[in-house]
Design a protein around this motif. Structure first.
Motif, PDB file in Angstrom:
ATOM      1  N   GLU A  41       2.910  -6.820  23.226  1.00  0.00           N
ATOM      2  CA  GLU A  41       3.352  -5.530  22.677  1.00  0.00           C
ATOM      3  C   GLU A  41       2.270  -4.912  21.791  1.00  0.00           C
ATOM      4  O   GLU A  41       2.105  -3.690  21.780  1.00  0.00           O
ATOM      5  CB  GLU A  41       4.665  -5.688  21.905  1.00  0.00           C
ATOM      6  N   GLU A  44       0.021  -3.198  24.034  1.00  0.00           N
ATOM      7  CA  GLU A  44       0.614  -1.934  24.482  1.00  0.00           C
ATOM      8  C   GLU A  44       0.472  -0.865  23.395  1.00  0.00           C
ATOM      9  O   GLU A  44       0.280   0.320  23.699  1.00  0.00           O
ATOM     10  CB  GLU A  44       2.077  -2.135  24.866  1.00  0.00           C
ATOM     11  N   GLU A  71       6.150   1.420  20.714  1.00  0.00           N
ATOM     12  CA  GLU A  71       5.392   0.158  20.735  1.00  0.00           C
ATOM     13  C   GLU A  71       5.380  -0.492  19.349  1.00  0.00           C
ATOM     14  O   GLU A  71       5.448  -1.717  19.236  1.00  0.00           O
ATOM     15  CB  GLU A  71       3.966   0.377  21.251  1.00  0.00           C
TER      16      GLU A  71
HETATM   17 MG   LIG Z   1       6.334  -2.186  24.721  1.00  0.00          MG
END
Ligand SMILES: [Mg+2]
Length: 108
Positions: A41, A44, A71
């Motif tokens: 994450e 991301e 995010e």
């Molecule tokens: Mg994500």
């Protein structure tokens, strides 16, 4: 009305616990898997900034800003879940680490 920061963090933790329990995901939520998901994450979160010239907020469009917000939330969700799995008080851990950082990096 808002509660204490620790109370609000506990409310988020409980929401995440409920989300996981509803989907029967407890058995796949090992600390290793949660730490891995947290890093994914974080990657991301970096993506909308990739190829920007300065990486400042004015270079992000409205859609990218929403993406960044989501995010950030994903990172925080996995952080809370990992701290919960390790029975670590996230609020206390942050306060403790800030104290360590203050002595490690004095302002003067
Ligand atoms: Mg994500």
């Amino acid at each position: 009305m808002k509660g204490s920061p620790q109370g609000e963090l506990a409310r988020l933790r409980n929401e995440i616990r409920e989300f996981v329990r509803e989907r029967n995901w407890e058995q796949i939520d090992s600390p290793k898997n949660l730490a891995t998901a947290l890093c994914v994450e974080a990657g991301e979160l970096l993506e909308p900034f990739q190829w920007l010239d300065r990486g400042e907020v004015d270079e992000l469009g409205a859609a990218s800003l929403v993406n960044v917000k989501h995010e950030i939330a994903d990172v925080f969700i996995y952080l809370i879940a990992l701290a919960d799995k390790l029975e670590t008080d996230l609020f206390e851990a942050v306060i403790e680490k800030l104290t360590i950082n203050r002595s490690k990096y004095p302002a003067q």
